[in-house]
Design an enzyme around this catalytic site. Structure first.
Site, PDB file in Angstrom:
ATOM      1  N   LYS A  13       7.272   8.798  -9.635  1.00 31.69           N
ATOM      2  CA  LYS A  13       6.562   9.664  -9.922  1.00 31.69           C
ATOM      3  C   LYS A  13       6.477  10.664  -8.591  1.00 31.69           C
ATOM      4  O   LYS A  13       6.212  11.662  -8.673  1.00 31.69           O
ATOM      5  CB  LYS A  13       5.182   9.064 -10.342  1.00 31.69           C
ATOM      6  CG  LYS A  13       5.134   8.486 -11.775  1.00 31.69           C
ATOM      7  CD  LYS A  13       3.694   8.072 -11.926  1.00 31.69           C
ATOM      8  CE  LYS A  13       3.015   7.099 -11.226  1.00 31.69           C
ATOM      9  NZ  LYS A  13       3.659   5.819 -11.148  1.00 31.69           N
ATOM     10  N   ARG A  88      -5.043   6.159 -15.787  1.00 29.57           N
ATOM     11  CA  ARG A  88      -4.553   5.170 -15.804  1.00 29.57           C
ATOM     12  C   ARG A  88      -4.473   4.181 -16.933  1.00 29.57           C
ATOM     13  O   ARG A  88      -4.181   3.041 -17.232  1.00 29.57           O
ATOM     14  CB  ARG A  88      -4.806   4.260 -14.472  1.00 29.57           C
ATOM     15  CG  ARG A  88      -3.785   3.515 -13.766  1.00 29.57           C
ATOM     16  CD  ARG A  88      -2.628   3.872 -13.322  1.00 29.57           C
ATOM     17  NE  ARG A  88      -2.126   2.992 -12.144  1.00 29.57           N
ATOM     18  CZ  ARG A  88      -1.524   3.448 -10.903  1.00 29.57           C
ATOM     19  NH1 ARG A  88      -1.570   4.604 -10.489  1.00 29.57           N
ATOM     20  NH2 ARG A  88      -0.942   2.610 -10.343  1.00 29.57           N
ATOM     21  N   ARG A 122      11.670  -0.896  -1.945  1.00 27.87           N
ATOM     22  CA  ARG A 122      11.143   0.468  -1.403  1.00 27.87           C
ATOM     23  C   ARG A 122      10.405   0.500  -0.045  1.00 27.87           C
ATOM     24  O   ARG A 122       9.783  -0.406   0.434  1.00 27.87           O
ATOM     25  CB  ARG A 122       9.976   0.878  -2.322  1.00 27.87           C
ATOM     26  CG  ARG A 122       9.294   2.324  -2.152  1.00 27.87           C
ATOM     27  CD  ARG A 122       8.653   2.912  -3.479  1.00 27.87           C
ATOM     28  NE  ARG A 122       7.253   2.227  -3.494  1.00 27.87           N
ATOM     29  CZ  ARG A 122       6.704   2.451  -4.821  1.00 27.87           C
ATOM     30  NH1 ARG A 122       6.885   3.655  -5.313  1.00 27.87           N
ATOM     31  NH2 ARG A 122       5.430   1.880  -4.997  1.00 27.87           N
ATOM     32  N   ARG A 152       4.619  -0.805   1.696  1.00 30.79           N
ATOM     33  CA  ARG A 152       3.412  -0.722   1.176  1.00 30.79           C
ATOM     34  C   ARG A 152       2.913  -2.271   0.901  1.00 30.79           C
ATOM     35  O   ARG A 152       3.741  -2.798   0.350  1.00 30.79           O
ATOM     36  CB  ARG A 152       3.456  -0.001  -0.364  1.00 30.79           C
ATOM     37  CG  ARG A 152       2.807   1.402  -0.364  1.00 30.79           C
ATOM     38  CD  ARG A 152       2.924   2.100  -1.471  1.00 30.79           C
ATOM     39  NE  ARG A 152       2.240   1.469  -2.556  1.00 30.79           N
ATOM     40  CZ  ARG A 152       1.815   1.969  -3.748  1.00 30.79           C
ATOM     41  NH1 ARG A 152       2.697   3.280  -4.065  1.00 30.79           N
ATOM     42  NH2 ARG A 152       1.305   1.434  -4.765  1.00 30.79           N
ATOM     43  N   ARG A 163       1.045  -5.775 -11.410  1.00 33.25           N
ATOM     44  CA  ARG A 163       1.033  -4.336 -11.622  1.00 33.25           C
ATOM     45  C   ARG A 163       1.799  -3.653 -12.750  1.00 33.25           C
ATOM     46  O   ARG A 163       1.487  -2.781 -13.391  1.00 33.25           O
ATOM     47  CB  ARG A 163       1.545  -3.460 -10.192  1.00 33.25           C
ATOM     48  CG  ARG A 163       0.602  -3.594  -9.302  1.00 33.25           C
ATOM     49  CD  ARG A 163       1.170  -3.283  -7.873  1.00 33.25           C
ATOM     50  NE  ARG A 163       1.607  -1.711  -7.720  1.00 33.25           N
ATOM     51  CZ  ARG A 163       2.587  -1.447  -6.770  1.00 33.25           C
ATOM     52  NH1 ARG A 163       3.235  -2.299  -6.124  1.00 33.25           N
ATOM     53  NH2 ARG A 163       2.827  -0.153  -6.773  1.00 33.25           N
TER      54      ARG A 163
HETATM   55  P1  AMP Z   1      -0.353   3.871  -7.049  1.00 33.19           P
HETATM   56  O1  AMP Z   1       0.138   4.425  -5.523  1.00 33.19           O
HETATM   57  O2  AMP Z   1      -0.364   4.888  -7.869  1.00 33.19           O
HETATM   58  O3  AMP Z   1       0.866   2.834  -7.480  1.00 33.19           O
HETATM   59  O4  AMP Z   1      -1.694   3.229  -6.945  1.00 33.19           O
HETATM   60  C1  AMP Z   1      -1.866   1.918  -6.175  1.00 33.19           C
HETATM   61  C2  AMP Z   1      -3.073   1.168  -6.757  1.00 33.19           C
HETATM   62  O5  AMP Z   1      -4.049   1.806  -6.581  1.00 33.19           O
HETATM   63  C3  AMP Z   1      -2.907   0.585  -7.870  1.00 33.19           C
HETATM   64  O6  AMP Z   1      -2.132  -0.523  -8.302  1.00 33.19           O
HETATM   65  C4  AMP Z   1      -4.427   0.643  -8.511  1.00 33.19           C
HETATM   66  O7  AMP Z   1      -4.927  -0.656  -7.921  1.00 33.19           O
HETATM   67  C5  AMP Z   1      -5.092   1.624  -7.774  1.00 33.19           C
HETATM   68  N1  AMP Z   1      -5.069   2.978  -8.564  1.00 33.19           N
HETATM   69  C6  AMP Z   1      -4.466   4.038  -8.547  1.00 33.19           C
HETATM   70  N2  AMP Z   1      -4.749   4.848  -9.267  1.00 33.19           N
HETATM   71  C7  AMP Z   1      -5.711   4.315 -10.137  1.00 33.19           C
HETATM   72  C8  AMP Z   1      -6.302   4.772 -11.359  1.00 33.19           C
HETATM   73  N3  AMP Z   1      -6.037   6.101 -11.690  1.00 33.19           N
HETATM   74  N4  AMP Z   1      -7.189   3.941 -11.739  1.00 33.19           N
HETATM   75  C9  AMP Z   1      -7.439   2.432 -11.185  1.00 33.19           C
HETATM   76  N5  AMP Z   1      -6.802   2.199 -10.338  1.00 33.19           N
HETATM   77  C10 AMP Z   1      -6.035   3.183  -9.694  1.00 33.19           C
END
Ligand code: AMP
Length: 210
Positions: A13, A88, A122, A152, A163
């Site tokens: 993404k 999400r 990554r 990360r 996840r």
């Molecule tokens: P990402 O960078 O999109 O992989 O997000 C990292 C983490 O942030 C996720 O594993 C969730 O814990 C939290 N997170 C990101 N976006 C959301 C969302 N829309 N709703 C709830 N938690 C989120």
């Protein structure tokens, strides 16, 4: 035009968002980036979000929806927005429909085994570039800007499993939500290069944004 980028962690993404932003000028809003910035800044939202993120769980809907609503309603989005990591789950998708108009959901589909390898290998740069260890040849700095690369905190095998499970249970149904609205465009994100994946996305977005 407003779009939602849907895809499991590691689907690409962030990479596709950079291509899309570059060509179409949509404003990239990534909830994960917003949370990480809050964690870094030690804010109350960051403190709350960290425990969920470390466990591979979703941050509570009321917190996440409020952040996105505030950003979309009070912030500038120019030619339109591109949401990355939101919605999400179906509840967030329903909430989003109450305060903004989504034109298209771009769903990047990638096999689970490949996702695991992509995420655990990554490496990131704070300039936004991402790499995979298999192509770095031991390099520890960014080829684009020279800053040190980092992993990360949640890109480790333990958290990645949680996840991906969270994605399957809660986020994958969001595709059906947009399919029912006639707004779903699914692209194979697992077999081609990032440029080839973008070419497929481009052919769809050009219909709207020529
Ligand atoms: P990402 O960078 O999109 O992989 O997000 C990292 C983490 O942030 C996720 O594993 C969730 O814990 C939290 N997170 C990101 N976006 C959301 C969302 N829309 N709703 C709830 N938690 C989120």
């Amino acid at each position: 035009m407003n779009i939602v980028l849907l895809g499991a962690p590691g689907a690409g993404k962030g990479t596709q968002a950079a291509f899309i932003q570059n060509k179409y000028g949509l404003t990239h809003i990534a909830t994960g980036d917003i949370f990480r910035a809050n964690i870094k800044g030690g804010t109350p939202i960051g403190k709350l979000a960290k425990s969920y993120i470390d466990a591979g769980k979703l941050v509570p809907d009321e917190v996440t929806c409020e952040i996105v609503k505030d950003r979309l309603v009070n912030g500038e989005v120019g030619k339109g927005f591109m949401l990355d990591g939101f919605p999400r789950n179906v509840f967030q998708a329903e909430e989003l429909d109450k305060f903004a108009k989504v034109d298209l959901c771009v769903n990047i589909d990638v096999d689970k085994a490949l996702l695991m390898d992509r995420i655990c290998g990554r490496r990131m740069c704070s300039c936004g570039a991402t790499y995979h260890v298999s192509t770095l040849n031991g390099a520890t700095t960014c080829a684009k800007c020279g800053q040190p690369l980092y992993q990360r905190a949640d890109d480790n095998p333990e958290t990645v499993g949680a996840r991906l499970d969270t994605y399957e249970a809660q986020t994958a149904p969001v595709a059906n939500y947009y399919r029912a609205q006639g707004k779903l465009f699914t692209v194979d994100g697992g077999s081609g290069t990032p440029e080839q994946v973008f070419a497929a996305i481009e052919s769809e977005l050009d219909k709207y944004l020529k």
